[in-house]
Design a protein around this motif. Sequence first.
Motif, short mmCIF file in Angstrom:
data_model
loop_
_atom_site.label_atom_id
_atom_site.label_comp_id
_atom_site.label_asym_id
_atom_site.label_seq_id
_atom_site.Cartn_x
_atom_site.Cartn_y
_atom_site.Cartn_z
N GLU A 72 36.20 1.59 19.47
CA GLU A 72 36.90 2.24 18.35
C GLU A 72 36.79 3.76 18.48
OE1 GLU A 72 36.00 -1.15 14.92
OE2 GLU A 72 34.90 0.74 14.92
N LYS A 73 37.78 4.45 17.96
CA LYS A 73 37.78 5.91 17.91
C LYS A 73 38.42 6.33 16.60
CE LYS A 73 39.30 10.04 20.44
NZ LYS A 73 40.00 10.55 21.65
N TYR A 74 37.70 7.13 15.83
CA TYR A 74 38.22 7.54 14.53
C TYR A 74 37.55 8.84 14.09
CZ TYR A 74 33.88 5.17 13.13
OH TYR A 74 32.58 4.77 13.04
N ILE A 75 38.12 9.48 13.08
CA ILE A 75 37.57 10.74 12.55
C ILE A 75 36.75 10.42 11.31
CG2 ILE A 75 38.13 12.95 11.47
CD1 ILE A 75 40.62 13.06 13.21
N ARG A 76 35.55 10.94 11.25
CA ARG A 76 34.70 10.78 10.08
C ARG A 76 34.71 12.09 9.29
NH1 ARG A 76 29.47 7.62 11.09
NH2 ARG A 76 30.96 5.93 10.76
N LYS A 77 34.97 11.98 7.99
CA LYS A 77 35.05 13.15 7.12
C LYS A 77 34.02 13.05 6.01
CE LYS A 77 40.00 13.88 7.94
NZ LYS A 77 41.34 14.04 7.30
N PRO A 78 32.79 13.49 6.26
CA PRO A 78 31.78 13.46 5.21
C PRO A 78 32.09 14.50 4.14
CG PRO A 78 30.95 14.62 7.13
CD PRO A 78 32.28 14.05 7.52
N PRO A 79 31.48 14.39 2.96
CA PRO A 79 31.70 15.40 1.90
C PRO A 79 31.24 16.77 2.36
CG PRO A 79 29.88 13.93 1.34
CD PRO A 79 30.55 13.34 2.54
N CYS A 80 31.84 17.79 1.75
CA CYS A 80 31.59 19.16 2.19
C CYS A 80 30.75 19.99 1.21
CB CYS A 80 32.92 19.88 2.43
SG CYS A 80 33.88 19.16 3.78
N GLU A 81 30.76 19.63 -0.07
CA GLU A 81 30.04 20.40 -1.07
C GLU A 81 28.65 19.84 -1.31
OE1 GLU A 81 31.26 23.18 -2.24
OE2 GLU A 81 33.13 22.87 -1.13
N HIS A 82 27.72 20.71 -1.68
CA HIS A 82 26.31 20.35 -1.80
C HIS A 82 26.09 19.16 -2.73
CE1 HIS A 82 21.94 20.81 -2.10
NE2 HIS A 82 22.08 20.72 -3.41
N ASN A 83 26.63 19.20 -3.92
CA ASN A 83 26.38 18.12 -4.88
C ASN A 83 26.90 16.78 -4.38
OD1 ASN A 83 25.08 19.83 -6.64
ND2 ASN A 83 26.91 20.23 -7.88
N GLU A 84 28.07 16.80 -3.72
CA GLU A 84 28.63 15.57 -3.19
C GLU A 84 27.79 15.05 -2.03
OE1 GLU A 84 32.64 16.38 -2.13
OE2 GLU A 84 33.31 16.68 -4.19
N ILE A 85 27.29 15.97 -1.21
CA ILE A 85 26.43 15.57 -0.09
C ILE A 85 25.15 14.93 -0.60
CG2 ILE A 85 25.01 16.47 1.81
CD1 ILE A 85 27.23 18.53 2.31
N MET A 86 24.57 15.52 -1.66
CA MET A 86 23.34 14.97 -2.22
C MET A 86 23.55 13.55 -2.74
SD MET A 86 20.91 17.13 -1.76
CE MET A 86 19.67 16.51 -2.90
N ARG A 87 24.68 13.33 -3.41
CA ARG A 87 24.97 11.98 -3.90
C ARG A 87 25.18 11.02 -2.73
NH1 ARG A 87 27.79 14.84 -8.05
NH2 ARG A 87 29.71 14.79 -6.84
N ALA A 88 25.86 11.49 -1.69
CA ALA A 88 26.15 10.64 -0.54
C ALA A 88 24.88 10.22 0.18
CB ALA A 88 27.09 11.36 0.42
N MET A 89 23.86 11.07 0.18
CA MET A 89 22.64 10.77 0.92
C MET A 89 21.89 9.56 0.36
SD MET A 89 20.90 14.22 2.46
CE MET A 89 20.54 15.04 0.92
N ALA A 90 22.26 9.12 -0.84
CA ALA A 90 21.68 7.89 -1.38
C ALA A 90 22.26 6.65 -0.71
CB ALA A 90 21.92 7.82 -2.88
N LYS A 91 23.38 6.82 0.01
CA LYS A 91 24.07 5.68 0.61
C LYS A 91 24.15 5.75 2.13
CE LYS A 91 27.08 5.29 -3.47
NZ LYS A 91 28.49 5.31 -3.95
#
Length: 218
Positions: free
Chosen positions: A128-147
């Motif tokens: 597989e080949k695809y683009i991953r787009k993680p969140p860019c802002e601090h608060n969104e990144i902090m929430r994402a790190m729980a998952k």
Amino acid sequence: MVKVSVVTTVYNGEPYFNRAVPSILSQTFKAFEWIIVDDGSQDRTPEFLHELASKDHRIKVFQPGRLGRARALNYAVEKAFGEYIVQQDFDDISYPQRIEKQIAFLDEHPEIGVVGSYYVVIDEIRNEKYIRKPPCEHNEIMRAMAKYIPFAHTLVTFRKRAWEDAGGYPLVDNIVDLRLWIRMAKAGWKLANIPEVLGEHFVHSQSFWHKHFKYVRR
């Protein structure tokens, strides 16, 4: 003194000399040192690394023996003189403007301790080949790190001072990067991603990530 240090640890990297090496040496940002720690390779990696260093004065090769991932990363950062640490895995690729864009971003945002980016995932196991787009802002990144881990470790640049404030990479054998980002945030640093694709991360059967990443332990 240099402002930017690229740091790389490698173990038996002989099959991957066509990835990180040309991608870093072809960066538009030229004023860096490259700290490469050979983590006890059993193939011809040390020979090839010393040949590279003889051709480019920016490359500094260290052979401390087999340290393991976390200790080797800390060893590399300790040897670095730069204010900014550009992390680069040996089996991945950075696009030509990666360093230039991330350094400019950190210069403009002194509150940011670590910055990543969007990136291409090339999964050689699933084909597989695809683009991953993680969140860019601090608060969104902090929430994402729980998952999940909202950075590609191979494509982050961080301040050495933030690494120091966090106590370095934790000496564990699993998800050392996520633990470091959490420690940086707890120390008061903000986290960010640049919304541009700045490199490629390969997933293959011999990669450290594939062999060691366990969801239950996370």
